[in-house]
Design an enzyme around this catalytic site. Sequence first.
Site, PDB file in Angstrom:
ATOM      1  N   CYS A 220       6.041   1.063   1.061  1.00  0.00           N
ATOM      2  CA  CYS A 220       4.880   1.806   1.557  1.00  0.00           C
ATOM      3  C   CYS A 220       3.762   1.783   0.523  1.00  0.00           C
ATOM      4  CB  CYS A 220       5.275   3.244   1.884  1.00  0.00           C
ATOM      5  SG  CYS A 220       3.882   4.287   2.366  1.00  0.00           S
ATOM      6  N   GLU A 293       7.220   0.850   8.547  1.00  0.00           N
ATOM      7  CA  GLU A 293       5.801   0.976   8.217  1.00  0.00           C
ATOM      8  C   GLU A 293       4.956   0.192   9.225  1.00  0.00           C
ATOM      9  OE1 GLU A 293       2.908   2.647   6.663  1.00  0.00           O
ATOM     10  OE2 GLU A 293       4.531   2.730   5.197  1.00  0.00           O
TER      11      GLU A 293
END
Length: 621
Positions: A220, A293
Amino acid sequence: MQNLLHFLKTPSLSSFSSISKQSSISSPFLRSSAFARHLRSHKSASTTGNCSETPMASSATVKLPALPIEEGIARRFWIKFSKEWTRALYSPFVVCLAAGNLKLDTFRHYIAQDVYFLRAFAKAYEMAEECADDDDAKVGIYELRKSVLEELKMHDSFVQEWGFDLPIEGNPNAATVKYTDFLLATASGKVEGVKAPGKLATPFEKTKLAAYTLGAMTPCMRLYAFLGKELRAFLDPNEGIHPYQKWIDNYSSDVFQAAALHTEDLLEKLSVSLTGEELDVIEKLYHQAMKLEIEFFVTQPLVQKTVVPLSKEHNPAEHCLMLFSDFDLTCTVVDSSAILAEIAIITAPKSDKKLSGNELARMSSVDLRNSWGELSKLYTEEYEQCIESILVSDKLEKFDYEGLRRALEHLSDFEKKANLRVIDSGVLKGLNIEDIKRAGERLILQNGCTSFFQNVVSNGNLNTNIHVLSYCWCGDLIRSAFSSGSLDPINIHANEFIYENSVSTGDIIKNVESPIDKVNAFTKILQNSNKDQKILTVYMGDSVGDLLCLLEADVGIVIGSSSSLRRVGGHFGVSFVPLFPGLIEKQKQCVEESSSSWKGLSGILYTVSSWAEIHAFILGS
């Protein structure tokens, strides 16, 4: 040289039990750089090789992005999973955000989801901090948690600036919940082979859990740092203030870039004493987090027309998406001429071998090597002369398709003469069709090429036709390469060997020998297509021989970095635009009611460094 040597080192032909023992890799001819680089397809050395070795070129700057860290597992994982973060970059949300015309309601929804996510992210850091046994690691994780809290403050400023309220508990969608549940479950020790935090008895067990947690959080941080730097290139002061500049400034800032790097450094430090199996667990967590994500980005609700993915507006009842591709060095890692030459040489008789009555007379392996070397040298010299003769006139500023076509007619004449010389030499005589098919089955294709075509073929929501146009002397080689990936629906347009009793006679059926042959085949396919459907054409290629088809197609995509293609194209006013920046410009011009803005003969070709970009652009996630 690189292409042929790579081929000889791979398990393709060397794994054939019937012929591998005859291979003579040490021959000077097989080390000749001219052969692999120029013989037959005159393609420059390409950078489109395995994506697990080189990151995607930065779309905005046409340079490689800064690597996450100099060495270590985070860098390896980032490169290995380039397909995933490429799809994030090409997601409709990110493209609209970069273009500055993302609808405010969509951004508000995203901020609300991200606030919910960041609260869980901060909690996961806190849990990792509790597990870290090393004091320096504890301090480092604490600092990262503080940076997340600062990020939440930035989100608060968005709320105040645009005057909307966020629920105290948030209202997460399914993708956000799935992502946060994964992070907190990992930090809680709900990973295979890990005890619950309350039962962790040793410092090593605690450190391992901290490493696992960082493994799930690192992608991330790296992805947002990457996106921030990519999107920063599109902040044009001449266009006024970008509506999402604050978001881009934050993630492209030195502070956030350092935080992403620090997360990777901590992951490296915490995992230094882990076993190979434990490192495999971290890799799986990293990969899962990266996929979550992407899902987080692609599930943001967009209520606007977007240019990505290309297939989004596709109605199979009314539209046909026609995909065209070159084969050698567009789909493959090695040129097909190198493969056929190697089969010929390693299956050729020794000079003192007597032929049986039913065998075709063939050159010995020594004579074959010499003949290939002479053909290669002559081709190289004449090809370079031909290219230079094309470029003698003044360079044009304005795109001139007809001028380019006339120039490539000279190259077409040269290619046909070179082919005739190869046929007359007899070097293609005596190749067994079974050896050719086995070579095709083991042929290494560019990373992501097979999966792209497989996803196209298996997508029931698409009405597609796939055509491969190739100079390859032997269509059987191409068919076996694709059939091994269950891609029989692909239409192959190439030259064909002529066989007697499954053995090549040395002659070929000449179907596609030149740039003019290719574009004529392209035009004929379109003429024979269903006239009742709207057709969108995409052509993917990498060499001068593909130029006319690339330009005729609605979307022409150049994969790799052929210098001759760029020289010749640029000489006749062709513009080469990296695909991602090109899509941003298209998105800026996108109007809800407008029809497709992709039209052939625009003089613009889009460049990519990998099939992952093509997949993300055409098919999305």
